[in-house]
Design a protein around this motif. Structure first.
Motif, mmCIF file in Angstrom:
data_model
loop_
_atom_site.group_PDB
_atom_site.id
_atom_site.type_symbol
_atom_site.label_atom_id
_atom_site.label_comp_id
_atom_site.label_asym_id
_atom_site.label_seq_id
_atom_site.Cartn_x
_atom_site.Cartn_y
_atom_site.Cartn_z
ATOM 1 N N PHE A 68 -17.567 -92.462 92.993
ATOM 2 C CA PHE A 68 -17.132 -92.948 91.686
ATOM 3 C C PHE A 68 -15.661 -92.573 91.551
ATOM 4 C CE2 PHE A 68 -21.553 -93.383 91.067
ATOM 5 C CZ PHE A 68 -21.761 -94.193 89.952
ATOM 6 N N LEU A 69 -14.777 -93.559 91.713
ATOM 7 C CA LEU A 69 -13.340 -93.337 91.674
ATOM 8 C C LEU A 69 -12.830 -93.635 90.269
ATOM 9 C CD1 LEU A 69 -10.635 -92.761 93.053
ATOM 10 C CD2 LEU A 69 -10.679 -95.101 93.962
ATOM 11 N N SER A 70 -12.179 -92.638 89.652
ATOM 12 C CA SER A 70 -11.746 -92.801 88.263
ATOM 13 C C SER A 70 -10.577 -91.894 87.918
ATOM 14 C CB SER A 70 -12.925 -92.488 87.338
ATOM 15 O OG SER A 70 -13.193 -91.099 87.345
ATOM 16 N N PRO A 71 -9.971 -92.096 86.732
ATOM 17 C CA PRO A 71 -10.146 -93.252 85.840
ATOM 18 C C PRO A 71 -9.210 -94.386 86.260
ATOM 19 C CG PRO A 71 -8.688 -91.688 84.779
ATOM 20 C CD PRO A 71 -9.076 -91.100 86.131
ATOM 21 N N ILE A 72 -9.722 -95.575 86.281
ATOM 22 C CA ILE A 72 -8.924 -96.721 86.688
ATOM 23 C C ILE A 72 -8.001 -97.154 85.550
ATOM 24 C CG2 ILE A 72 -8.954 -99.021 87.725
ATOM 25 C CD1 ILE A 72 -10.468 -96.661 89.252
ATOM 26 N N PHE A 73 -8.580 -97.254 84.353
ATOM 27 C CA PHE A 73 -7.833 -97.649 83.164
ATOM 28 C C PHE A 73 -8.010 -96.568 82.101
ATOM 29 C CE2 PHE A 73 -9.232 -101.508 85.355
ATOM 30 C CZ PHE A 73 -8.024 -102.157 85.542
ATOM 31 N N ALA A 74 -7.265 -96.652 81.021
ATOM 32 C CA ALA A 74 -7.421 -95.698 79.908
ATOM 33 C C ALA A 74 -8.869 -95.757 79.420
ATOM 34 C CB ALA A 74 -6.459 -96.061 78.781
ATOM 35 N N ALA A 93 -9.150 -96.509 97.198
ATOM 36 C CA ALA A 93 -10.442 -97.091 97.589
ATOM 37 C C ALA A 93 -10.487 -97.324 99.097
ATOM 38 C CB ALA A 93 -10.687 -98.392 96.834
ATOM 39 N N LYS A 94 -9.367 -97.668 99.697
ATOM 40 C CA LYS A 94 -9.316 -97.876 101.148
ATOM 41 C C LYS A 94 -9.586 -96.581 101.907
ATOM 42 C CE LYS A 94 -6.189 -101.770 100.893
ATOM 43 N NZ LYS A 94 -4.796 -102.227 101.015
ATOM 44 N N LEU A 95 -9.230 -95.441 101.322
ATOM 45 C CA LEU A 95 -9.486 -94.144 101.958
ATOM 46 C C LEU A 95 -10.967 -93.769 101.910
ATOM 47 C CD1 LEU A 95 -6.594 -91.989 100.436
ATOM 48 C CD2 LEU A 95 -6.682 -93.061 102.702
ATOM 49 N N GLY A 96 -11.678 -94.301 100.932
ATOM 50 C CA GLY A 96 -13.056 -93.894 100.705
ATOM 51 C C GLY A 96 -14.105 -94.770 101.328
ATOM 52 N N SER A 97 -13.786 -95.595 102.268
ATOM 53 C CA SER A 97 -14.722 -96.491 102.937
ATOM 54 C C SER A 97 -15.151 -97.625 102.021
ATOM 55 C CB SER A 97 -15.955 -95.755 103.462
ATOM 56 O OG SER A 97 -15.593 -94.794 104.400
ATOM 57 N N SER A 98 -14.681 -98.793 102.317
ATOM 58 C CA SER A 98 -14.998 -99.977 101.518
ATOM 59 C C SER A 98 -16.501 -100.165 101.396
ATOM 60 C CB SER A 98 -14.390 -101.227 102.155
ATOM 61 O OG SER A 98 -12.999 -101.117 102.171
ATOM 62 N N GLY A 99 -16.906 -100.685 100.275
ATOM 63 C CA GLY A 99 -18.318 -100.950 100.049
ATOM 64 C C GLY A 99 -19.070 -99.793 99.430
ATOM 65 N N ARG A 100 -18.440 -98.621 99.337
ATOM 66 C CA ARG A 100 -19.123 -97.469 98.748
ATOM 67 C C ARG A 100 -18.433 -97.004 97.482
ATOM 68 N NH1 ARG A 100 -19.935 -92.661 102.156
ATOM 69 N NH2 ARG A 100 -17.691 -92.686 102.207
ATOM 70 N N ILE A 101 -17.459 -97.740 96.993
ATOM 71 C CA ILE A 101 -16.668 -97.315 95.840
ATOM 72 C C ILE A 101 -17.192 -97.952 94.560
ATOM 73 C CG2 ILE A 101 -14.363 -97.323 94.798
ATOM 74 C CD1 ILE A 101 -14.512 -95.612 97.322
ATOM 75 N N ILE A 102 -17.378 -97.119 93.550
ATOM 76 C CA ILE A 102 -17.714 -97.584 92.209
ATOM 77 C C ILE A 102 -16.503 -97.293 91.330
ATOM 78 C CG2 ILE A 102 -19.248 -97.327 90.208
ATOM 79 C CD1 ILE A 102 -20.705 -98.389 92.685
#
Length: 134
Positions: A68-74, A93-102
């Motif tokens: 779970f990568l955050s925060p994207i926006f406010a 997201a590219k560092l975290g392996s595509s397809g596994r990022i929320i």
């Protein structure tokens, strides 16, 4: 007991239920998985919160199923947090392996369209799902 109510709804609708906490507690509560920064692999679905490159590198050895990568926006849930924005999000997201990022943080359908579908598995939200009152 709120967790039991949420679990029944999830089971009826075919959703996966993750407990914010450790693996042992998730097993005891019959959750499908757990959401915690952990350094070991698990037979349960394992998601981890990450906010920067250092945290992504720190959880890689445990091979969590989702990040779970955050925060994207406010976001209202973390009012003082500096949002990543779409460009930094895509780089991380590219560092975290595509397809596994929320994607998380200020997410709604409009904001989700700004992110590359090749890099994310999906998005999560709180405010986007709240009922609006007049």
């Amino acid at each position: 007991f709120l967790f039991g109510q949420v679990m029944r709804i999830c089971r009826r609708r075919g959703h996966v239920l993750l407990l914010a906490g450790d693996e042992r507690t998730a097993m005891r509560w019959h959750a499908d998985g757990f959401h915690q920064r952990s350094r070991r692999a698990s037979p349960l679905v394992h998601s981890a919160p990450v906010h920067d490159a250092r945290e992504i590198a720190g959880v890689k050895a445990a091979r969590p199923d989702l990040l779970f990568l955050s925060p994207i926006f406010a976001t209202n849930s973390h009012p003082g947090a500096r949002p990543l924005g779409p460009l930094s999000f895509n780089r991380l997201a590219k560092l975290g392996s595509s397809g596994r990022i929320i994607a998380l943080g200020g997410m709604n359908r409009r904001n989700a369209q700004m992110l590359s579908p090749r890099l994310i598995h999906g998005w999560a939200a709180i405010d986007a799902f709240k009922k609006k009152t007049a």
